[in-house]
Design an enzyme around this catalytic site. Structure first.
Site, PDB file in Angstrom:
ATOM      1  N   ASP A  58       1.039  -1.190  -0.106  1.00 61.84           N
ATOM      2  CA  ASP A  58      -0.155  -0.070  -0.197  1.00 61.84           C
ATOM      3  C   ASP A  58       0.638   1.168  -0.062  1.00 61.84           C
ATOM      4  O   ASP A  58       1.712   1.473   0.719  1.00 61.84           O
ATOM      5  CB  ASP A  58      -0.930   0.062   1.232  1.00 61.84           C
ATOM      6  CG  ASP A  58      -1.994  -1.022   1.060  1.00 61.84           C
ATOM      7  OD1 ASP A  58      -2.300  -1.501   0.352  1.00 61.84           O
ATOM      8  OD2 ASP A  58      -2.582  -1.207   2.213  1.00 61.84           O
TER       9      ASP A  58
ATOM     10  N   ASP B 198     -15.410  -3.928  -2.209  1.00 59.26           N
ATOM     11  CA  ASP B 198     -14.889  -3.945  -1.061  1.00 59.26           C
ATOM     12  C   ASP B 198     -16.374  -3.589   0.002  1.00 59.26           C
ATOM     13  O   ASP B 198     -17.260  -2.627  -0.389  1.00 59.26           O
ATOM     14  CB  ASP B 198     -14.072  -2.491  -0.574  1.00 59.26           C
ATOM     15  CG  ASP B 198     -12.966  -2.476  -1.605  1.00 59.26           C
ATOM     16  OD1 ASP B 198     -12.419  -3.697  -1.759  1.00 59.26           O
ATOM     17  OD2 ASP B 198     -12.708  -1.635  -2.228  1.00 59.26           O
TER      18      ASP B 198
END
Length: 238
Positions: free
Chosen positions: A9, A130
Site C-alpha cells: 500500500d 469492498d
C-alpha cells in the site's frame, strides 16, 4: 487455494498499512515501496498487489513510484486505488502493469469495466468489491453504497468479468482474522476466480479459504508483522 499475494500500500510515497482503511491510522513498513515489493519477490512472490491510497482518497497519486516498481520487478504487478476512468487504467496497463483493479468505478460507472474488458481482455481487468455490513463501500472506503454484495457480483459476471477481489473493510489491517459466514456468502455469490483482499491473519485463515474453494488471498499486515509466514507452508507442501 493456489496464490497468496503480498500487498504494498502506497501513501505519501511510502509503503504503509492502514487500520480499517483509515488513511490517518497508518503504519509505515518501508520508506520506499520498491524495497517492499523487492522484499516479497525475493521471498518468493509470483505476483505483487499495489494500492495507490492517495489516488483512492483523492489526496494525490503515486504513478511514478508504481512505474518504478514495474520496471524493477521480474514478476507481474496489479494495481488498484483511484482508477476511475478509461484513460487512467490504460496509462497503467501501457506502463507495465499486468492488470488493473477497479473499485469505486465498478459501482458508479460499471460500463467502464465492460469497456476495459473489451479493449484489453478479461485477464487484465479485476474488480475489487469492498464491503462493510453487507453493502459495497466506495471512495477509498469513506462511504457506503446501497448496493448489495450479490447485486454487484451478478452485474459484473454479466459483463464478462473473470476475477473478483473481495475485502471486508471492517477487518482489513486489523489482524482479526476472517469472518467465515461472510466468506461463505461471497463464495456463493461469485462463481469466478475469487481472491480475498484483506483480513487474513494466519494459517488457519488460509486453511479456511482452501476449504471454501477460494482461489487466492491478498495479504499485508499479517506477513509484515509475522502472524502469517511467507511463503505460506500450506501452499508449498505440494
Amino acid at each position: 487455494m493456489s496464490l497468496v499475494i503480498p500487498c504494498v500500500d502506497i501513501q505519501s510515497g511510502r509503503a504503509v498499512r492502514l487500520y480499517e482503511g483509515d488513511p490517518d491510522r497508518e503504519t509505515v513498513y518501508f520508506e520506499r515501496p520498491l524495497d517492499a515489493a523487492l522484499h516479497w519477490v525475493e521471498k518468493g512472490a509470483t505476483l505483487v498487489h499495489l494500492v495507490d491510497l492517495d489516488a483512492a482518497t483523492g489526496r494525490g497519486e503515486n504513478k511514478n513510484i508504481i512505474f518504478e516498481i514495474t520496471r524493477n520487478l521480474n514478476v507481474p504487478v496489479e494495481v488498484g486505488g483511484g482508477i476511475r476512468n478509461f484513460e487512467s487504467a490504460q496509462a497503467l496497463l501501457e506502463g507495465g502493469v499486468q492488470r488493473v483493479v477497479i473499485g469505486t468505478a465498478a459501482v458508479k460507472n460499471p460500463d467502464l469495466v465492460s469497456q476495459l474488458i473489451s479493449a484489453h481482455g478479461p485477464e487484465r481487468v479485476v474488480v475489487s468489491l469492498d464491503a462493510k455490513d453487507g453493502f459495497v463501500a466506495v471512495s477509498g472506503w469513506a462511504s457506503q453504497s446501497e448496493l448489495s454484495i450479490e447485486s454487484l457480483c451478478e452485474d459484473m459476471a454479466s459483463r464478462g468479468l473473470q476475477t473478483l477481489i473481495f475485502t471486508d473493510v471492517s477487518r482489513d489491517g486489523t489482524l482479526k482474522g476472517l469472518d467465515r459466514d461472510l466468506m461463505v456468502r461471497v463464495r456463493k455469490a461469485w462463481t469466478g476466480e475469487l481472491i480475498v483482499g484483506g483480513g487474513v491473519r494466519d494459517v488457519q485463515d488460509v486453511a479456511l479459504l482452501k476449504e471454501l474453494g477460494i482461489e487466492g488471498a491478498i495479504v499485508g499486515r499479517s506477513i509484515y508483522e509475522g502472524t502469517l509466514p511467507f511463503p505460506v507452508p500450506e501452499l508449498t507442501e505440494r
